[in-house]
Design a protein around this motif. Structure first.
Motif, mmCIF file in Angstrom:
data_model
loop_
_atom_site.group_PDB
_atom_site.id
_atom_site.type_symbol
_atom_site.label_atom_id
_atom_site.label_comp_id
_atom_site.label_asym_id
_atom_site.label_seq_id
_atom_site.Cartn_x
_atom_site.Cartn_y
_atom_site.Cartn_z
ATOM 1 N N SER A 225 0.827 -1.219 0.000
ATOM 2 C CA SER A 225 0.000 0.000 0.000
ATOM 3 C C SER A 225 0.861 1.268 0.000
ATOM 4 O O SER A 225 0.462 2.296 -0.559
ATOM 5 N N ASP A 226 2.058 1.196 0.611
ATOM 6 C CA ASP A 226 2.987 2.346 0.564
ATOM 7 C C ASP A 226 3.395 2.621 -0.884
ATOM 8 O O ASP A 226 3.463 3.770 -1.330
ATOM 9 N N ILE A 227 3.704 1.537 -1.595
ATOM 10 C CA ILE A 227 4.167 1.661 -2.985
ATOM 11 C C ILE A 227 3.055 2.223 -3.865
ATOM 12 O O ILE A 227 3.279 3.160 -4.644
ATOM 13 N N VAL A 228 1.849 1.676 -3.723
ATOM 14 C CA VAL A 228 0.716 2.154 -4.534
ATOM 15 C C VAL A 228 0.487 3.650 -4.271
ATOM 16 O O VAL A 228 0.362 4.446 -5.209
ATOM 17 N N GLY A 229 0.497 4.043 -2.984
ATOM 18 C CA GLY A 229 0.275 5.448 -2.635
ATOM 19 C C GLY A 229 1.391 6.353 -3.132
ATOM 20 O O GLY A 229 1.152 7.513 -3.482
ATOM 21 N N ALA A 230 2.609 5.834 -3.183
ATOM 22 C CA ALA A 230 3.742 6.640 -3.649
ATOM 23 C C ALA A 230 3.735 6.779 -5.174
ATOM 24 O O ALA A 230 4.057 7.854 -5.698
ATOM 25 N N VAL A 231 3.338 5.721 -5.876
ATOM 26 C CA VAL A 231 3.225 5.823 -7.339
ATOM 27 C C VAL A 231 2.162 6.872 -7.684
ATOM 28 O O VAL A 231 2.340 7.687 -8.589
ATOM 29 N N LEU A 232 1.085 6.863 -6.904
ATOM 30 C CA LEU A 232 0.005 7.841 -7.086
ATOM 31 C C LEU A 232 0.542 9.269 -6.949
ATOM 32 O O LEU A 232 0.013 10.209 -7.530
ATOM 33 N N ARG A 233 1.613 9.428 -6.181
ATOM 34 C CA ARG A 233 2.204 10.748 -5.936
ATOM 35 C C ARG A 233 3.470 10.981 -6.761
ATOM 36 O O ARG A 233 4.263 11.858 -6.441
ATOM 37 N N GLY A 234 3.672 10.171 -7.812
ATOM 38 C CA GLY A 234 4.716 10.469 -8.791
ATOM 39 C C GLY A 234 6.053 9.786 -8.615
ATOM 40 O O GLY A 234 7.046 10.219 -9.199
ATOM 41 N N ILE A 235 6.104 8.701 -7.806
ATOM 42 C CA ILE A 235 7.379 7.998 -7.607
ATOM 43 C C ILE A 235 7.536 6.865 -8.637
ATOM 44 O O ILE A 235 6.560 6.194 -8.985
ATOM 45 N N ASP A 236 8.792 6.660 -9.085
ATOM 46 C CA ASP A 236 9.082 5.683 -10.143
ATOM 47 C C ASP A 236 9.846 4.451 -9.660
ATOM 48 O O ASP A 236 9.805 3.412 -10.315
ATOM 49 N N MET A 237 10.617 4.570 -8.583
ATOM 50 C CA MET A 237 11.502 3.470 -8.176
ATOM 51 C C MET A 237 11.404 3.212 -6.665
ATOM 52 O O MET A 237 11.271 4.155 -5.892
ATOM 53 N N PHE A 238 11.514 1.928 -6.320
ATOM 54 C CA PHE A 238 11.384 1.512 -4.908
ATOM 55 C C PHE A 238 12.379 0.394 -4.595
ATOM 56 O O PHE A 238 12.749 -0.368 -5.486
ATOM 57 N N ASP A 239 12.752 0.282 -3.320
ATOM 58 C CA ASP A 239 13.484 -0.895 -2.853
ATOM 59 C C ASP A 239 13.034 -1.153 -1.421
ATOM 60 O O ASP A 239 12.683 -0.208 -0.699
ATOM 61 N N CYS A 240 13.060 -2.411 -1.007
ATOM 62 C CA CYS A 240 12.706 -2.725 0.374
ATOM 63 C C CYS A 240 13.042 -4.183 0.683
ATOM 64 O O CYS A 240 12.961 -5.038 -0.194
ATOM 65 N N VAL A 241 13.420 -4.435 1.931
ATOM 66 C CA VAL A 241 13.727 -5.807 2.342
ATOM 67 C C VAL A 241 12.465 -6.579 2.752
ATOM 68 O O VAL A 241 12.546 -7.775 3.027
ATOM 69 N N ILE A 242 11.312 -5.915 2.786
ATOM 70 C CA ILE A 242 10.101 -6.567 3.314
ATOM 71 C C ILE A 242 9.786 -7.912 2.631
ATOM 72 O O ILE A 242 9.592 -8.909 3.335
ATOM 73 N N PRO A 243 9.738 -7.996 1.293
ATOM 74 C CA PRO A 243 9.340 -9.295 0.720
ATOM 75 C C PRO A 243 10.318 -10.423 1.038
ATOM 76 O O PRO A 243 9.890 -11.548 1.327
ATOM 77 N N THR A 244 11.620 -10.139 1.025
ATOM 78 C CA THR A 244 12.601 -11.190 1.302
ATOM 79 C C THR A 244 12.650 -11.518 2.796
ATOM 80 O O THR A 244 12.627 -12.686 3.182
ATOM 81 N N ARG A 245 12.677 -10.490 3.644
ATOM 82 C CA ARG A 245 12.738 -10.722 5.091
ATOM 83 C C ARG A 245 11.476 -11.440 5.589
ATOM 84 O O ARG A 245 11.555 -12.373 6.376
ATOM 85 N N SER A 246 10.304 -11.021 5.102
ATOM 86 C CA SER A 246 9.050 -11.679 5.509
ATOM 87 C C SER A 246 9.075 -13.143 5.099
ATOM 88 O O SER A 246 8.624 -14.006 5.855
ATOM 89 N N GLY A 247 9.587 -13.420 3.904
ATOM 90 C CA GLY A 247 9.653 -14.804 3.428
ATOM 91 C C GLY A 247 10.466 -15.673 4.366
ATOM 92 O O GLY A 247 10.081 -16.803 4.687
ATOM 93 N N ARG A 248 11.564 -15.151 4.860
ATOM 94 C CA ARG A 248 12.419 -15.928 5.775
ATOM 95 C C ARG A 248 11.761 -16.074 7.151
ATOM 96 O O ARG A 248 12.152 -16.926 7.930
ATOM 97 N N ASN A 249 10.760 -15.217 7.435
ATOM 98 C CA ASN A 249 10.053 -15.307 8.711
ATOM 99 C C ASN A 249 8.725 -16.058 8.611
ATOM 100 O O ASN A 249 7.900 -15.982 9.524
ATOM 101 N N GLY A 250 8.498 -16.737 7.495
ATOM 102 C CA GLY A 250 7.283 -17.545 7.377
ATOM 103 C C GLY A 250 6.051 -16.776 6.950
ATOM 104 O O GLY A 250 4.934 -17.282 7.057
#
Ligand SMILES: [Zn+2]
Length: 364
Positions: free
Chosen positions: A252-277
């Motif tokens: 939801s952060d990414i969707v809201g930021a694209v709505l406000r004109g952002i083009d690029m993102f990075d974050c450890v959330i998908p990989t870190r969450s995966g390792r945490n089940g």
């Protein structure tokens, strides 16, 4: 179209679809960059990343300078050869990790002296050193060296820090050689203060960069606060340059930021969450450690086309997570990164059709 160029093909409100042409190939934006902290996206093979549509990766200068050291990476052919990834790689400047991880740091006009969190070895990171390290790593996109302030922060401190980051941005630009065909991005600071954000952007625009990052967000502030800053921040930058929101975020952060004109993102959330089940699904995440999934024959997400969802049940994944099996990390990371990459693809398609704003309003 020249190398190191950015062109916008579709616009809907402030949201846009663009193409960033780097020395290592083209990147369609808005884009999510999986994080390869120590020159590896944890629990993922580079060929899997490529197969599921990852376009560009992020690696951390701080981690690589302390281990194995940029000269070792250079000796082994530079980041692309070293980690067997042929696409573009963005490296951060090290500033954020120095503030969040390093020990006994001392900051002055020249730069930051600190001790490594790994073995206590002393390092000095200056704008010139950060750029030299990133060029030695042979990074595709290099970030200017900055100081990131925490949240909340007093205005006086945010202002002093932003001005220091502005002087460091100038020194970063002066020492940048671009010898590997790389691009240089500047980083806006200024805390949650509109006038400071504008002043920071003015400094950066005067210096001139290939792209502009918004730093100092995703440091613990509520989502609405971040959106408030983004509401005006991206407007301060030229329309024909890419804008990168560092360290963000949840879908939801990414969707809201694209709505406000952002083009690029990075974050450890998908990989870190995966390792945490944890696995991403349409309305958030599910935790496969929970007892309710032990007998579940369904995949994580019926609609997902990833290798994990095509072959494995929630019940089996729950067993792997509870048994601390390595395969749990591999499969859940794969699903989560696939989820993020698919989300970005969907965002691009919706912007092209002029339907993104309606979609975004339902999410954030
Ligand atoms: Zn999946």
């Amino acid at each position: 179209m020249d190398l190191n160029d950015f062109s916008v093909s579709h616009v809907e409100g402030k949201s846009r679809v663009g193409l960033l042409k780097t020395s290592r190939g083209c990147v369609e934006t808005p884009v999510f960059m999986p994080v390869g902290t120590a020159a590896t996206v944890k629990a993922m093979l580079p060929e899997t990343l490529e197969a599921i549509g990852a376009q560009i990766l992020l690696c951390n200068t701080y981690h690589l300078m302390i281990r194995p050291g940029e000269k070792v990476v250079n000796h082994l052919g530079g980041l692309n050869t070293f980690m067997n990834w042929s696409g573009p790689i963005l490296t951060d400047s090290g500033g954020f990790q120095v503030m969040s991880l390093a020990k006994l740091r001392q900051l002055d006009e020249n730069g930051v002296t600190f001790r490594s969190h790994v073995d206590g070895k002393k390092f000095l990171l200056t704008p010139e050193a950060s750029i030299m390290i990133q060029e030695t790593l042979k990074s595709t996109i290099i970030m200017a060296f900055d100081e990131c302030t925490p949240f909340p922060v007093e205005k006086k401190i945010a202002e002093k820090s932003m001005k220091l980051s502005s002087r460091w941005a100038e020194r970063s630009k002066s020492s940048f050689k671009g010898s590997n065909g790389s691009m240089l991005f500047g980083i806006q600071q200024g805390g949650m203060f509109q006038d400071l954000r504008e002043e920071s952007a003015c400094y950066l625009n005067d210096i001139g960069f290939d792209g502009y990052a918004i730093g100092g967000l995703a440091v613990g502030e509520p989502q609405q606060k971040m959106f408030q800053v983004l509401d005006y921040s991206s407007d301060f930058f030229p329309k024909h340059k890419p804008r990168y929101l560092m360290g963000v975020g949840k879908p939801s952060d990414i969707v809201g930021a694209v709505l406000r004109g952002i083009d690029m993102f990075d974050c450890v959330i998908p990989t870190r969450s995966g390792r945490n089940g944890q696995a991403f699904v349409e309305n958030g995440t599910i935790n496969l450690k929970n007892a309710q999934y032990q007998l579940d024959k369904n995949p994580i997400d019926e609609a997902c086309g990833c290798y994990c969802c095509s072959n494995y049940s929630r019940g089996y994944l729950s067993h792997l997570v509870r048994s601390n099996e390595i395969l749990a990390s591999l499969l859940l990371t794969l699903h989560n990164v696939y989820f993020y990459i698919s989300l970005m693809k969907k965002i691009r398609e919706l912007i092209k059709r002029g339907e993104f704003t309606a979609f975004a309003k339902k999410i954030c």
